[in-house]
Scaffold this active site. Structure first.
Site, mmCIF file in Angstrom:
data_model
loop_
_atom_site.group_PDB
_atom_site.id
_atom_site.type_symbol
_atom_site.label_atom_id
_atom_site.label_comp_id
_atom_site.label_asym_id
_atom_site.label_seq_id
_atom_site.Cartn_x
_atom_site.Cartn_y
_atom_site.Cartn_z
ATOM 1 N N GLY A 167 0.586 -1.276 -0.049
ATOM 2 C CA GLY A 167 0.057 -0.030 -0.075
ATOM 3 C C GLY A 167 0.815 1.098 0.141
ATOM 4 N N ALA A 168 1.891 1.499 -0.896
ATOM 5 C CA ALA A 168 2.806 2.486 -0.869
ATOM 6 C C ALA A 168 2.337 3.638 -2.005
ATOM 7 C CB ALA A 168 4.008 2.043 -1.165
ATOM 8 N N SER A 226 -0.337 5.662 -1.556
ATOM 9 C CA SER A 226 -0.819 6.750 -0.929
ATOM 10 C C SER A 226 -0.522 6.766 0.513
ATOM 11 C CB SER A 226 -2.264 6.897 -1.161
ATOM 12 O OG SER A 226 -3.012 6.214 -0.097
ATOM 13 N N GLY A 227 -0.716 7.959 1.001
ATOM 14 C CA GLY A 227 -0.670 8.239 2.487
ATOM 15 C C GLY A 227 0.785 7.782 3.213
ATOM 16 N N LEU A 228 0.426 7.020 4.380
ATOM 17 C CA LEU A 228 1.980 6.613 5.035
ATOM 18 C C LEU A 228 2.759 5.772 4.263
ATOM 19 C CD1 LEU A 228 3.293 6.421 7.650
ATOM 20 C CD2 LEU A 228 1.721 4.631 8.400
ATOM 21 N N GLY A 229 2.308 4.936 3.676
ATOM 22 C CA GLY A 229 3.071 3.913 2.734
ATOM 23 C C GLY A 229 4.166 4.857 1.804
ATOM 24 N N TYR A 269 -12.788 -2.702 10.958
ATOM 25 C CA TYR A 269 -11.277 -2.048 10.757
ATOM 26 C C TYR A 269 -10.467 -2.108 12.065
ATOM 27 C CZ TYR A 269 -7.449 1.570 10.657
ATOM 28 O OH TYR A 269 -6.314 2.136 10.609
#
Ligand code: LMG
Ligand code: NDP
Ligand code: PMR
Length: 398
Positions: free
Chosen positions: A92-93, A95-98, A273
């Site tokens: 999951g790189a 978007s966001g943190l990744g 979640y």
């Protein structure tokens, strides 16, 4: 999902023939001495995608042939120790943190980031707009909503010939407004299927690769969260996380023969979640108990702070998305920018001071890291073992 997964490329990688320029100084990452201006030819693996028509279903099916190339091992040049680039896989790189962590690591020039993503083009665009240099990353297809895709990813990664030094299980979905469950290709409720089960299989399969790595510090990191920990205020915002006696999971988490929720209760997307985050934190500790002593691999989890602007909240109502960032910035003060969170995750990947295994890392307001306390349930060793055994069966490992 099942169809989508099987028709997407199993592994794609942008072609790269990078030169690695190393720098002389004590590296903040792993503290090794690296030789300045020593340009090492790093023959990155070339994964060529051969598209061929699948006539039976009339869609384009991609296959990959991998050309393996040797990595650069640790060696001595002019009496100085030269450390090859570390290879880190981040799920999951895109978007966001990744993405932020991928960028932070790539910028050090000491890491090659394998971005394991479900959307190749999105990931490529994200890497480019983050300004990541081509030789510092590659992209491989991984859809955690399909266990077949996980297996294909592992196969493709091995064919690439790269070593594996660090694995970061980062990808996640959050479905707070969902009224009914959706399911993975294998028929498991989506949030737990992607966030926990997909990563559980990936981590188990890639353990062998981590064991083979000659890198000084090998790590397996799984993202946790404050919202899965009921020993915090944030963890007490309803619906609260809770796995119960795992009866829904043991029943198959399929919403037919059993509940779609781990505890066997009625479906709640936000709870699913938070439950999946407990699973992530329990899995990290169980990995530590089972494998740390024998392998020396560092297992860690973390709460990176509240990154209120990421795509994680894409399915929440617009009012929430509007108010959540200022709420976290000015009221709870738990807000952290994507950039800052990326640096935090990058520390857990490579910093020598964060090499302890079995730890759930958090950061205080001055961005100093500390070993945080998990809730009673998120540190329940008996539950962790039971979760492990049920998960093994669900992903076909037992
Ligand atoms: C549940 O709702 C859903 O039921 C569930 O399905 C699932 O989606 C779950 O965790 C996800 O959420 C819970 C949530 C929905 O409800 C609450 O959290 C109830 C409390 C809401 C009241 C918030 C009061 C905060 C007080 C702050 C003091 C104000 C200071 C202002 C500072 C501003 C800085 C510029 O909640 C929502 O979806 C959001 C509803 C928005 C409520 C609007 C309240 C107006 C207050 C405006 C202040 C800004 C604070 C916004 C807080 C939003 C984040 C929760
Ligand atoms: P984002 O939504 O920005 O990133 C999630 C990533 O996961 C995306 O790249 C997304 O891909 C990917 N993903 C989703 N489903 C799949 C799938 N089926 N297969 C492969 N990849 C998938 O969220 P964040 O960056 O906020 O979240 C990253 C991690 O941080 C999560 O584990 C989350 O639980 C954790 N975390 C986040 C916090 C926050 O405040 N944001 C706080 C605490 C923990 P795509 O781009 O294609 O959608
Ligand atoms: Mg929370 C007191 C501090 C604090 C922190 C650090 C978070 C983090 N939250 C806090 C407090 C509160 N939140 C309070 C007081 C409320 C009621 C107004 C509140 C509400 C709230 C909602 C509705 N918070 C949320 C939501 C979400 O939908 C987010 C969520 O649960 O996602 C699973 C969320 C979050 N709050 C956080 C963090 C880090 C999140 C989301 C990210 C995650 O756990 O991965």
């Amino acid at each position: 999902m099942a169809l989508q997964a099987s028709f997407l490329p199993s592994a794609l990688s942008a072609r790269k023939e990078g030169k690695v320029a190393c720098i002389v100084k004590e590296s903040a990452f792993l503290g090794s001495s690296i030789l300045e201006h020593h340009k090492s030819q790093f023959n990155a693996p070339v994964l060529r995608t051969k598209r061929e028509s699948n006539h039976s279903v009339g869609v384009v099916k991609a296959q990959t042939t991998a050309v393996a190339a040797p990595g650069l091992n640790q060696s001595t040049v002019h009496g100085k120790k030269v450390l090859r680039k570390g290879v880190v896989v981040i799920t999951g790189a895109s978007s966001g943190l990744g993405l932020a962590a991928a960028k932070a690591l790539a910028e050090t020039e000491k890491w090659h980031v394998v971005m394991a993503c479900r959307d190749f083009l999105k990931a490529e665009k994200a890497a480019q707009s983050a300004g990541m240099a081509k030789e510092n990353y590659s992209i491989m297809h991984l859809d955690l909503a399909s266990l077949d895709s996980v297996r294909q990813f592992v196969h493709g990664f091995r064919q690439s010939g790269r070593p594996l030094d660090v694995l970061v299980c980062n990808a996640a979905i959050y479905r707070p407004t969902a009224r009914t469950p959706t399911y993975t290709a294998d028929g498991y409720e989506m949030s737990v299927g992607v966030n926990h089960l997909g990563h559980f299989l990936l981590a188990n399969m890639l353990l062998d690769d981590l064991k083979k790595s000659d890198y000084p510090s090998r790590r397996l990191i799984i993202l946790g969260s404050i919202t899965g920990n009921t020993n915090t205020l944030a963890g007490n915002v309803p619906p609260k996380a809770g796995l119960g006696d795992l009866r829904g999971l043991a029943g198959g988490l399929d919403g037919r023969n059993s509940s779609a929720m781990i505890d066997g209760g009625a479906f709640d997307g936000a709870k699913a979640y938070k439950d999946s985050k407990i699973c992530n934190m329990l899995t990290m500790q169980e990995l530590h108990r089972r494998f740390h002593e024998d392998t020396g691999i560092t297992f860690a989890s973390l709460y990176p702070g509240c990154i209120a602007t990421t795509g994680l909240f894409r399915e929440h109502i617009p009012l929430f998305r509007l108010l959540f960032p200022p709420f976290q910035k000015f009221v709870t003060k738990g807000f952290v920018s994507e950039d800052e969170s990326g640096k935090r995750l990058a520390q857990v990947v490579g910093d020598t001071s964060l090499s302890k295994s079995g730890v759930y890392w958090s950061w205080n307001k001055n961005s100093a890291s500390f070993e945080n306390q998990l809730s009673e349930e998120a540190s329940d060793a008996v539950k962790a073992q039971k979760l492990w055994e049920i998960s093994e069966k669900m992903v076909g490992l037992a």
